[in-house]
Design an enzyme around this catalytic site. Structure first.
Site, PDB file in Angstrom:
ATOM      1  N   PRO A 166       0.764  -1.203   0.040  1.00 44.26           N
ATOM      2  CA  PRO A 166      -0.001  -0.118  -0.050  1.00 44.26           C
ATOM      3  C   PRO A 166       0.897   1.226   0.098  1.00 44.26           C
ATOM      4  O   PRO A 166       0.221   2.435   0.202  1.00 44.26           O
ATOM      5  CB  PRO A 166      -0.875  -0.009   1.266  1.00 44.26           C
ATOM      6  CG  PRO A 166       0.049  -0.995   2.151  1.00 44.26           C
ATOM      7  CD  PRO A 166       0.779  -1.814   1.217  1.00 44.26           C
ATOM      8  N   CYS A 167       2.158   1.116  -0.387  1.00 45.18           N
ATOM      9  CA  CYS A 167       3.050   2.362  -0.154  1.00 45.18           C
ATOM     10  C   CYS A 167       2.457   3.528  -1.012  1.00 45.18           C
ATOM     11  O   CYS A 167       2.745   4.861  -0.835  1.00 45.18           O
ATOM     12  CB  CYS A 167       4.373   2.226  -0.390  1.00 45.18           C
ATOM     13  SG  CYS A 167       4.715   1.362  -2.087  1.00 45.18           S
ATOM     14  N   GLU A 168       1.882   3.369  -2.153  1.00 46.22           N
ATOM     15  CA  GLU A 168       1.639   4.376  -3.310  1.00 46.22           C
ATOM     16  C   GLU A 168      -0.013   4.428  -3.271  1.00 46.22           C
ATOM     17  O   GLU A 168      -0.522   5.157  -3.914  1.00 46.22           O
ATOM     18  CB  GLU A 168       1.826   3.835  -4.579  1.00 46.22           C
ATOM     19  CG  GLU A 168       3.349   3.935  -4.915  1.00 46.22           C
ATOM     20  CD  GLU A 168       3.846   3.427  -6.378  1.00 46.22           C
ATOM     21  OE1 GLU A 168       2.757   3.211  -7.122  1.00 46.22           O
ATOM     22  OE2 GLU A 168       4.750   3.358  -6.687  1.00 46.22           O
TER      23      GLU A 168
END
Length: 221
Positions: A166-168
């Protein structure tokens, strides 16, 4: 209300039931993704439930929805089972999808599943191959965002899950919502959160990974 393009864990927990109702009503295959126009491919919801984990406070309570679907082709003896969860990641402050897939060679004509003959799929290559085969997709079709293997952040068992990191997610969702101006000031918080989760589903959840599995309402006469 939604601020700065993100929802809180509390908002996720508060409105996940409404989104789950939308999911159960509208989850379907898009016919155009199948060589045969979709007539030979089916999607069935086998199981769906909500799990709440114990917590000392309402705001920190963790909740997830787990759904099992079966993708099958009438001309094939096997089907693809997909278990997927919708939950909230506190660190990245976004919803997150985890899913696992199984090849079922024993699905009867009545739809019963023999769990003892279900084989876990543990590589992205095998996942893609089975997805193409069951839905009759051409080999040059692409899945959505890249998935990796990891343990589930809320389910403490030995299973290995696929998931999209989910980093972006927060940055991209903010861009999508601003570009479409989809969150209106007059919308209730519930409507805003359901819209937000619908956009997330189509980009970083099941609909983003498997474009043929859509939240598409049934056409009204």
């Amino acid at each position: 209300m939604i601020k700065d393009g993100k929802i809180s864990n509390y908002q996720f927990n508060k409105h996940i039931d409404e989104f789950n109702e939308l999911l159960l009503r509208n989850l379907r295959l898009i016919p155009s993704y199948s060589k045969s126009g979709g007539s030979d491919a089916n999607l069935d919801i086998i199981n769906n439930y909500k799990k709440e984990l114990n917590s000392n406070t309402k705001n920190s309570k963790k909740t997830y929805i787990l759904t099992r679907i079966c993708l099958s082709g009438s001309y094939l003896p096997n089907c693809l089972l997909i278990d997927f969860t919708l939950s909230y990641d506190d660190f990245y402050m976004v919803p997150v999808l985890y899913f696992r897939a199984f090849k079922d060679n024993s699905k009867s004509t009545s739809g019963n599943i023999d769990e003892t003959r279900v084989t876990p799929i543990v590589s992205t290559e095998e996942l893609v191959s089975n997805y193409y085969s069951v839905l009759g997709l051409s080999s040059d079709s692409n899945l959505g965002p890249t998935v990796t293997l990891d343990s589930h952040h809320l389910i403490t068992d030995s299973s290995v899950w696929f998931y999209v990191h989910p980093c972006e997610t927060l940055h991209r969702l903010r861009e999508f919502m601003e570009a479409d101006n989809c969150l209106l000031p007059c919308d209730s918080e519930q409507l805003q959160v359901v819209k937000y989760l619908s956009i997330w589903y189509a980009t970083y959840s099941l609909g983003g990974i498997f474009p043929s599995i859509s939240l598409r309402p049934t056409s009204q006469p």
